[in-house]
Motif scaffolding. Structure first.
Motif: not given
Length: 67
Positions: A12-13, A29, A32, A36, A51-52, A55-56, A58-59
């Motif tokens: 994903a990253l 940043k 990406y 995004f 998606i958000m 992403a949160r 994964a972060k």
């Protein structure tokens, strides 16, 4: 974390699993951010929400791995 989760996050990253495990991730940043922004317009509100959330998540996992 399972190996499957690690691989999913890596994919994903677009970083190697070594980078995640050994802290060699560098952040740029701007590229990406545009990518995004480019993928979001044709997403439904529900898709954008998922998606958000992904992403949160994964972060947070990356931050937890660093600790």
């Amino acid at each position: 974390m399972s190996i499957d989760s690690l691989i999913a996050i890596s994919n994903a990253l677009s970083v190697s699993t070594d980078a995640i495990l050994f802290g060699e991730i560098t952040y740029d940043k701007e590229p990406y951010s545009k990518e995004f922004t480019d993928i979001m317009p044709d997403c439904s509100d529900k898709e954008k929400k998922h998606i958000m959330q992904a992403a949160r998540y994964a972060k947070q996992l990356i931050h937890d791995i660093k600790s």
